[in-house]
Design an enzyme around this catalytic site. Structure first.
Site, PDB file in Angstrom:
ATOM      1  CE  LYS A   1     -80.707 -41.698  45.223  1.00  0.00           C
ATOM      2  NZ  LYS A   1     -79.160 -41.714  45.082  1.00  0.00           N
TER       3      LYS A   1
ATOM      4  CE1 TYR B   1     -77.942 -43.758  49.951  1.00  0.00           C
ATOM      5  CE2 TYR B   1     -79.109 -42.247  49.763  1.00  0.00           C
ATOM      6  CZ  TYR B   1     -78.552 -42.984  49.051  1.00  0.00           C
ATOM      7  OH  TYR B   1     -78.900 -43.123  47.793  1.00  0.00           O
TER       8      TYR B   1
ATOM      9  CB  THR C   1     -72.533 -42.413  41.220  1.00  0.00           C
ATOM     10  OG1 THR C   1     -71.850 -44.179  42.575  1.00  0.00           O
ATOM     11  CG2 THR C   1     -73.063 -41.986  42.774  1.00  0.00           C
TER      12      THR C   1
ATOM     13  NE  ARG D   1     -77.992 -43.637  39.941  1.00  0.00           N
ATOM     14  CZ  ARG D   1     -77.447 -44.287  41.159  1.00  0.00           C
ATOM     15  NH1 ARG D   1     -76.491 -44.713  41.105  1.00  0.00           N
ATOM     16  NH2 ARG D   1     -77.735 -44.533  42.520  1.00  0.00           N
TER      17      ARG D   1
ATOM     18  CD  GLU E   1     -80.058 -50.959  50.120  1.00  0.00           C
ATOM     19  OE1 GLU E   1     -80.445 -50.865  49.217  1.00  0.00           O
ATOM     20  OE2 GLU E   1     -79.051 -50.527  50.637  1.00  0.00           O
TER      21      GLU E   1
HETATM   22  P1  ADP Z   1     -74.799 -45.143  44.244  1.00  0.00           P
HETATM   23  O1  ADP Z   1     -76.591 -45.226  44.497  1.00  0.00           O
HETATM   24  O2  ADP Z   1     -74.267 -45.116  42.835  1.00  0.00           O
HETATM   25  O3  ADP Z   1     -74.876 -46.721  44.532  1.00  0.00           O
HETATM   26  P2  ADP Z   1     -73.467 -44.069  46.503  1.00  0.00           P
HETATM   27  O4  ADP Z   1     -73.680 -45.723  47.468  1.00  0.00           O
HETATM   28  O5  ADP Z   1     -71.866 -44.408  46.464  1.00  0.00           O
HETATM   29  O6  ADP Z   1     -73.729 -43.969  45.016  1.00  0.00           O
HETATM   30  O7  ADP Z   1     -73.926 -43.504  47.601  1.00  0.00           O
HETATM   31  C1  ADP Z   1     -75.336 -43.479  47.651  1.00  0.00           C
HETATM   32  C2  ADP Z   1     -75.459 -41.667  47.217  1.00  0.00           C
HETATM   33  O8  ADP Z   1     -74.573 -40.319  47.658  1.00  0.00           O
HETATM   34  C3  ADP Z   1     -75.291 -41.469  45.268  1.00  0.00           C
HETATM   35  O9  ADP Z   1     -75.998 -41.973  44.808  1.00  0.00           O
HETATM   36  C4  ADP Z   1     -75.915 -40.026  45.236  1.00  0.00           C
HETATM   37  O10 ADP Z   1     -77.236 -39.406  45.259  1.00  0.00           O
HETATM   38  C5  ADP Z   1     -74.988 -39.223  46.972  1.00  0.00           C
HETATM   39  N1  ADP Z   1     -73.388 -39.009  46.465  1.00  0.00           N
HETATM   40  C6  ADP Z   1     -72.705 -40.019  45.735  1.00  0.00           C
HETATM   41  N2  ADP Z   1     -71.436 -39.505  45.817  1.00  0.00           N
HETATM   42  C7  ADP Z   1     -71.338 -38.450  46.268  1.00  0.00           C
HETATM   43  C8  ADP Z   1     -70.164 -37.029  45.513  1.00  0.00           C
HETATM   44  N3  ADP Z   1     -68.903 -37.736  45.427  1.00  0.00           N
HETATM   45  N4  ADP Z   1     -70.739 -35.980  45.838  1.00  0.00           N
HETATM   46  C9  ADP Z   1     -72.589 -35.791  46.569  1.00  0.00           C
HETATM   47  N5  ADP Z   1     -73.168 -36.726  46.526  1.00  0.00           N
HETATM   48  C10 ADP Z   1     -72.862 -37.999  46.327  1.00  0.00           C
HETATM   49 MG    MG Z   2     -74.592 -47.421  47.144  1.00  0.00          MG
END
Ligand code: ADP
Ligand code: MG
Length: 191
Positions: A10, A50, A120, A131, A165
């Site tokens: 990122k 996303y 996450t 991370r 993706e």
């Molecule tokens: P991951 O990247 O671990 O698969 P998610 O798909 O749930 O996590 O979320 C995508 C991205 O959104 C995360 O990597 C993070 O950058 C952001 N994110 C997730 N949950 C939150 C939250 N509660 N508040 C702010 N940003 C979040």
């Molecule tokens: Mg994810």
């Protein structure tokens, strides 16, 4: 078992000079890089990467609510409103600077990728994960600063996401099929 996963360093990871270190971890575990590029995400890529599934809306909504509740702040937003705000934040996060988009191929590539990346929230991600080792961000901090969690890297969560993706970021181009020497170590006993 042989599959592909989509990994993205990122913008914070690129800015902080972590690209080499991150790629190295995937290489060392035995995954084969079949595509890699530095690019500035398009609006469509940032928007479509996303997806607001019901499950995700609940997850991000609850994490944000918990963080506010711990601080004694009442959360008046619904999970949908919280998730929409985070999704908007993610779009600008992904577009603020270039990202490095990578496709790794290998046995269990998706699960192994998630294991290397870690959960996450960097604050609670175990030491040894990308991370956990390279970011200190938290739901508390991201909620306070009204922005997405800056956790350095993305890796696909499952096969359907990986396929979506890879199509979104590579569009069927710049992915290479080639023989990698260490592959024979893993498959040589197969008859
Ligand atoms: P991951 O990247 O671990 O698969 P998610 O798909 O749930 O996590 O979320 C995508 C991205 O959104 C995360 O990597 C993070 O950058 C952001 N994110 C997730 N949950 C939150 C939250 N509660 N508040 C702010 N940003 C979040
Ligand atoms: Mg994810």
């Amino acid at each position: 078992m042989l599959e592909r996963t989509f990994v993205m360093v990122k913008p914070d990871g690129v800015q902080r000079g972590l690209v080499g270190e991150i790629i190295s971890r995937f290489e060392k575990v035995g995954l084969k890089m079949v595509g890699m590029k530095l690019l500035h995400a398009s609006e469509k890529q940032a928007n479509d990467h996303y997806v607001l599934t019901d499950e995700w809306v609940e997850k991000v909504g609850n994490n944000t609510r918990d963080s506010l509740t711990k601080k004694g702040i009442e959360c008046k937003e619904t999970n949908e409103e919280i998730a929409k705000g985070i999704h908007d934040g993610l779009k600008s996060y992904l577009r603020e600077n270039p990202v490095v988009a990578i496709v790794f191929e290998g046995f269990h590539a998706i699960d192994i990728g998630r294991k290397i990346v870690g959960p996450t929230e960097s604050r609670t991600a175990p030491v040894g994960t990308i991370r956990g080792d390279y970011s200190l961000d938290s739901y508390d901090l991201s909620t306070d600063l009204k922005r997405a969690v800056r956790n350095v890297i993305h890796a696909s969560g499952d096969k359907a996401d990986a396929e979506k993706e890879i199509a979104l970021w590579f569009g069927g181009e710049d992915i290479y099929d080639y023989e990698k020497h260490d592959w024979t170590v893993m498959v040589k006993h197969k008859k």
